[in-house]
Design an enzyme around this catalytic site. Sequence first.
Site: not given
Lengths: 299, 299, 299, 299
Positions: B45-46, B162, B187
């Site tokens: 996501s990052n 995660k 996570g």
Amino acid sequence: MKITGIFAPVPTPFSADGSLDIEAWRINLRIWKESALDGIVICGSNGEMPFVTVEERILLTEVAAEETGGKLKLMAGAHFPSTRETVACAKALASAGAGALLLLPPHYFKGNQTAILNYFIEVADNSPVPIFLYNMPANTGVDMETETIISASQHPNIKGIKDTSGNMTKLGYLAAAAPEDFSVFGGTGNWFLAALAMGACGGTMAASILYPNTCRKIYTSFKENNIKDAMELQAKLLPVSDALTRRFGVPGLKAALDSKGMRGGPCRLPLLPASEEVKKEIMTILDNSGLDKYETWRA
Amino acid sequence: MKITGIFAPVPTPFSADGSLDIEAWRINLRIWKESALDGIVICGSNGEMPFVTVEERILLTEVAAEETGGKLKLMAGAHFPSTRETVACAKALASAGAGALLLLPPHYFKGNQTAILNYFIEVADNSPVPIFLYNMPANTGVDMETETIISASQHPNIKGIKDTSGNMTKLGYLAAAAPEDFSVFGGTGNWFLAALAMGACGGTMAASILYPNTCRKIYTSFKENNIKDAMELQAKLLPVSDALTRRFGVPGLKAALDSKGMRGGPCRLPLLPASEEVKKEIMTILDNSGLDKYETWRA
Amino acid sequence: MKITGIFAPVPTPFSADGSLDIEAWRINLRIWKESALDGIVICGSNGEMPFVTVEERILLTEVAAEETGGKLKLMAGAHFPSTRETVACAKALASAGAGALLLLPPHYFKGNQTAILNYFIEVADNSPVPIFLYNMPANTGVDMETETIISASQHPNIKGIKDTSGNMTKLGYLAAAAPEDFSVFGGTGNWFLAALAMGACGGTMAASILYPNTCRKIYTSFKENNIKDAMELQAKLLPVSDALTRRFGVPGLKAALDSKGMRGGPCRLPLLPASEEVKKEIMTILDNSGLDKYETWRA
Amino acid sequence: MKITGIFAPVPTPFSADGSLDIEAWRINLRIWKESALDGIVICGSNGEMPFVTVEERILLTEVAAEETGGKLKLMAGAHFPSTRETVACAKALASAGAGALLLLPPHYFKGNQTAILNYFIEVADNSPVPIFLYNMPANTGVDMETETIISASQHPNIKGIKDTSGNMTKLGYLAAAAPEDFSVFGGTGNWFLAALAMGACGGTMAASILYPNTCRKIYTSFKENNIKDAMELQAKLLPVSDALTRRFGVPGLKAALDSKGMRGGPCRLPLLPASEEVKKEIMTILDNSGLDKYETWRA
């Protein structure tokens, strides 16, 4: 004195006709008095709080004070939807012997943290004994914001919170930002050790009604830096705790009491009795946990 | 070998025109290589995963393999909405050097745990390297059920999860029921220690991009039964972690990288840049944490 | 010209191997061309939009333009998670013959209406044909706020919205506040008449793929002030519409097409086929509705 | 006789000290009696139901029966969290003159439609007057399922539902499946016309406290097939209705009464008074609606 340790949110016993069963209440209190519990919560969610009148809450508290004689700390559920009824209840429960009061936020009309804070302050201003906040979003639909709780914690008569949201970020912020003598409690046995790791100083969990020694041992092992023992017990406690609250509710919890030498009995309607199938599943989970061996006090 | 420890979900650097900035990527990789990290997650996501094409993911993975030369484990985000595109991506990323693949559940069409399980099994059957599940309900609107995850964990090529849901009950059940070599990861850095207490064996958290030594020290202190040090670091990490992810998102994270000697740069649209006010707030939180002293490796 | 009337969000046909089935597409297009439809939506949710590549969307649009020759208006789904891919897709679909583009809001990273508005404006600025917003919170987890939609409606190239939220308050505000030539469409046949009563000027609903004449008759009866006929048809359409979308999803819809002389066929994974039991239930609902008699055009 | 038309969910007036203001109640009742209302709801949500004791509800109902003398139908809120208290309240309110009772589902302990159905049946079995269900998920966190409502509608003493969920699919299913004499009411003025289009036969909406003629005219225009007039009034009513309930709550509603010749007065705590800014915004919305001209009866 800061409130710490293990508080059992005990059920309210009723007779078949729906009236309070005070004899069963006395029997249970005498049992819990012999356990490792630090205190009990009278008329919390597991005590079917919304179904119990103020007069009944007073009686339950008086009897508890009489039976336990200071051996157990008594926290009593004082919430009513209106501020005025809550203040009246708070005063009466303090007179009846409660050492602290557990208080849900107002929740029928939603969405206003200012109104929530104002409610707590009004009651705290008028209560003879300390207030313990009770964040229970699964039942109320209201999640008290971290900032609201921290604001409330500044009040000299608001002394702690039972948080059942399971929001570890919130628990961590509260443990860091609330005053030294404000108690952050985890609200279930499912993840008591996680709450301690985030800075909690105690817990109130249904599992501690039947497994107080287990819960206390998680607490003391953790404080004595014996993380391995604490983790092992927490792992065993999780399915037990989950069965006694989230999964099967108060009817399941009462059925478990009935099976372990305490007085559970029926819930008040609209709560329906646990089915035989559910009872059996709960008993299997309890028996398989291997935790009864730590609870010889109730044998 | 079981996957454990600290994995940093690193951002994908872009140039001002929105193209990949591979030079910035190389610079960052050389920095992270010198840290205490066990591995990195590429295009999580990052890493702005939904905005990065399969060709770009391949290139990022190839460069990472080249730069880190085995010093860091490489987990790469292979999710696409359709099973067929995900399988193709999985194969390509494995060829490019990924040691494991991170996989969101399908989530546009909601409500079907059978379809989710089937998706993971299809990809795991066809992937040359192990699959790591990625439960991210805040972004996907889908919360993978405990039973679904446990079923998936039986697959020989599905090796971990995660979980960012923060559901400690779920973490506890997974740690208890999944196979020995299945890795349960927290996570986020907000409650890493809580996850460890519930049985997790590692974590991937944005905070570890900038504070890998801090994160690793929580992990090792915990394993060495030094709960007090672990708690102290966790308490300091919480506001840092919360600022780098939940509160200000990837734009805030990238701004923080820019301020700490790494290459953050702009996000791809529709993500908007962090305001100067937000950047300042993040920097204040980072500076006040007192954690930079543990991160001398990046000085 | 303001967009009004009935648009069918048609499914994308696939072969057993998962590739596009263009022959089936042509067959369906020739069928729909003979109906009372005003237009079709290519690659909306029922078109399995997230699973269809830009190249495939172009091909589907080109073929549709060729087959329908202006008889049906063509709206095509141009959404991709990143603004840059969406802009490229928008340009390509316009070249391929789309007369308007349907656009979901960005939704993986949540919570920012400014970013949503910015996305729409960026695409609208760069699109050769008008944009139709697509509010679909059940799938995206993002509910576009009334204010955001009204702001977007001021853009000269944003010409309407398909709203599936079912929020009648929002529909009413939009119908009142958006520019005269901005089209408010209800997004399901379940409550099409309710949307019209709140000021909508059309709808896109899965039910109109099979029951376009019924849907059009609700629309024209309403406009001709024949509310009784409109209500009667709406009441019959509700269970049909609900079965074709909310209850059984795209697999159920495709099964219904297969049973009514059109080409449905399989969905792409991760969508699983409808069970025989589900197919049977859908067919019973369709047959019991009594609506087939209005749809003699497809006999 | 089937219950139809417009019922105003009127506020409960309190004095500055929080006690019931029966004189204000009488004044308001005499005003409403002259309006186009079919009935009023005593101690619904706008009547601050959770804050009003059973004794107070009885008194309010007795006074209403006395003042309105059959000119208005009286529906009274009988809900308490426990079945036993609700049954007692139902009997008492019927004796006090209520013609029907409005009943929320139990909602503190969530997730069990069987318990909800059982609660309604227990109360209906014991109530001397018909029960009207009250689906209010925004306040209770419980959404009564369509199947539950249809099951309840089979009971000879359960005669209708006020639904505020705004779920048009549910309204449509109920209108189709409930017995002929079971009344489906929309629960807000925001989308009253939409509810009628889906088959509702009436509504209870806060807006009808101040704008009963407007609400009634929507109803009669719709029934007389004059959809254009109905739509025009609905469009004007939407912002008024939205301001009087969803946006500013009971404090705002009471402020509006104070400004339009009725007795609003303060709410009970924890509800906080509307700010001057909010009051001004509400008044602007009311004045701009142009609806006061239809309400000359209250001049």
